[in-house]
Every structure is written in C-alpha cells, then in structure tokens.
Design an enzyme around this catalytic site. Sequence first.
Site, PDB file in Angstrom:
ATOM      1  N   ASN A  86     -27.805  52.717  33.878  1.00 19.37           N
ATOM      2  CA  ASN A  86     -28.659  52.128  34.910  1.00 19.37           C
ATOM      3  C   ASN A  86     -27.986  52.178  36.280  1.00 19.37           C
ATOM      4  OD1 ASN A  86     -30.477  51.351  32.847  1.00 19.37           O
ATOM      5  ND2 ASN A  86     -29.313  49.486  32.467  1.00 19.37           N
ATOM      6  N   HIS A  99     -21.297  52.431  34.163  1.00 23.61           N
ATOM      7  CA  HIS A  99     -21.092  52.332  32.711  1.00 23.61           C
ATOM      8  C   HIS A  99     -22.248  52.999  31.982  1.00 23.61           C
ATOM      9  CE1 HIS A  99     -23.300  48.756  34.061  1.00 23.61           C
ATOM     10  NE2 HIS A  99     -23.942  48.808  32.901  1.00 23.61           N
ATOM     11  N   HIS A 101     -24.354  52.751  28.390  1.00 23.91           N
ATOM     12  CA  HIS A 101     -24.644  52.006  27.167  1.00 23.91           C
ATOM     13  C   HIS A 101     -24.757  53.008  26.027  1.00 23.91           C
ATOM     14  CE1 HIS A 101     -26.131  48.155  29.109  1.00 23.91           C
ATOM     15  NE2 HIS A 101     -26.198  48.992  30.140  1.00 23.91           N
TER      16      HIS A 101
HETATM   17  P1  AMP Z   1     -26.491  46.889  33.128  1.00 21.62           P
HETATM   18  O1  AMP Z   1     -27.779  46.127  33.101  1.00 21.62           O
HETATM   19  O2  AMP Z   1     -26.677  48.353  32.830  1.00 21.62           O
HETATM   20  O3  AMP Z   1     -25.693  46.628  34.382  1.00 21.62           O
HETATM   21  O4  AMP Z   1     -25.669  46.329  31.890  1.00 21.62           O
HETATM   22  C1  AMP Z   1     -24.620  45.435  31.990  1.00 21.62           C
HETATM   23  C2  AMP Z   1     -24.237  45.067  30.578  1.00 21.62           C
HETATM   24  O5  AMP Z   1     -22.960  44.444  30.617  1.00 21.62           O
HETATM   25  C3  AMP Z   1     -25.184  44.076  29.898  1.00 21.62           C
HETATM   26  O6  AMP Z   1     -25.717  44.657  28.714  1.00 21.62           O
HETATM   27  C4  AMP Z   1     -24.311  42.864  29.598  1.00 21.62           C
HETATM   28  O7  AMP Z   1     -24.615  42.272  28.358  1.00 21.62           O
HETATM   29  C5  AMP Z   1     -22.919  43.474  29.605  1.00 21.62           C
HETATM   30  N1  AMP Z   1     -21.849  42.555  29.964  1.00 21.62           N
HETATM   31  C6  AMP Z   1     -21.780  41.736  31.038  1.00 21.62           C
HETATM   32  N2  AMP Z   1     -20.617  41.060  31.044  1.00 21.62           N
HETATM   33  C7  AMP Z   1     -19.927  41.466  29.957  1.00 21.62           C
HETATM   34  C8  AMP Z   1     -18.653  41.134  29.401  1.00 21.62           C
HETATM   35  N3  AMP Z   1     -17.847  40.220  29.985  1.00 21.62           N
HETATM   36  N4  AMP Z   1     -18.261  41.747  28.268  1.00 21.62           N
HETATM   37  C9  AMP Z   1     -19.057  42.664  27.679  1.00 21.62           C
HETATM   38  N5  AMP Z   1     -20.265  43.021  28.153  1.00 21.62           N
HETATM   39  C10 AMP Z   1     -20.702  42.429  29.269  1.00 21.62           C
END
Ligand code: AMP
Length: 145
Positions: A86, A99, A101
């Site tokens: 995203n 990142h 997913h």
């Molecule tokens: P996005 O919406 O693509 O920015 O996804 C961010 C992702 O990071 C989400 O799926 C969150 O659940 C994940 N996330 C946020 N903080 C953490 C954390 N401390 N450890 C692992 N995952 C995280």
Amino acid sequence: MEDCIFCKIVRNEIPSKKVYEDPDAVAFLDINPANPGHCLVVSKRHYESITDVDDADLKKMIAIVKVMAKRIKTSLNADGINVLQNNGRHAGQIVNHIHFHVIPRFPNDNVIITYQKVNVPNLDEIQKKLSSTGASSGYEWGTRI
Ligand code: AMP
Ligand code: ZN
C-alpha cells in the site's frame, strides 16, 4: 528514521516476531494478521513508498517476499498467497515505511481483497499519459540492479 515504528523494529527498540533477517531487509509477523502467518517484509533503510525506494533495496525486498511466500506454502501448507503493498493514506497505507504484506490464503478463509470496477471511457488518454517517456521515466531497460 527516529519516530518510525518499523525503523524501531529494525533497530530492536520495540519487540516483534521476526521470521527473517539479513543486512538489508527483515520480515516479521503482522501484529494484526489477516490470517496466521501474515507477515511484513520491510527494508532496513527507511523509504516511505514505492515511488522513493531505492531500486536495489526494492529488488532485495521482493526477493525476500518470495522467500517468505515459499516458507508460507511449505511450512503452513497455505493454498495461496496474496502479496500486497500500500502507498499513501488513500491506498490504505498506515505505516509510512515501505513494506510488503505476504498473506497466506486457505480455503474458505475470511480474507476479502477486492475493488469495484469502474467505467473508464478515456482509455486512450490514460494510455498516453502513462506511456510518456523521458527523464521522468526513471528506469533504463537492461540495467541490472
Ligand atoms: P499498511 O496499512 O499497509 O500500512 O499496513 C501496516 C501493517 O502494519 C498493518 O497490517 C498493521 O497490523 C501492522 N503493524 C503495525 N504496527 C505493527 C507492529 N508493531 N508489529 C507488527 N505489525 C505492525
Ligand atoms: Zn522507517
């Protein structure tokens, strides 16, 4: 970057469940997973999104996405895998550190990844805009990174 949550994970300043690490990239379990094994592949260097990431780091990340996809298939017996990335608030990006997913998929799971189709009458115009070359295209075919 000082206040970035993923940079803090990279520096081990906050806990995470890491499943892969090398000098350039790390993968850890998503804290709020769509399915068991949902993990995030993160560049160790801070970039906000796909439009500013260094090509070599991007190449490294996608190779690690493949590593994790294979592990998810073999170790978790996943039936399929979604790879999502995203960029920007309106595309659902919450953490502003690039990142990928990697989401395991199983028969009859409850994951929904969808979009509505829209009618685009000016496809020729869109094609022209997206086909522009020149300085801003930013990539020379044949360049190995
Ligand atoms: P996005 O919406 O693509 O920015 O996804 C961010 C992702 O990071 C989400 O799926 C969150 O659940 C994940 N996330 C946020 N903080 C953490 C954390 N401390 N450890 C692992 N995952 C995280
Ligand atoms: Zn960061």
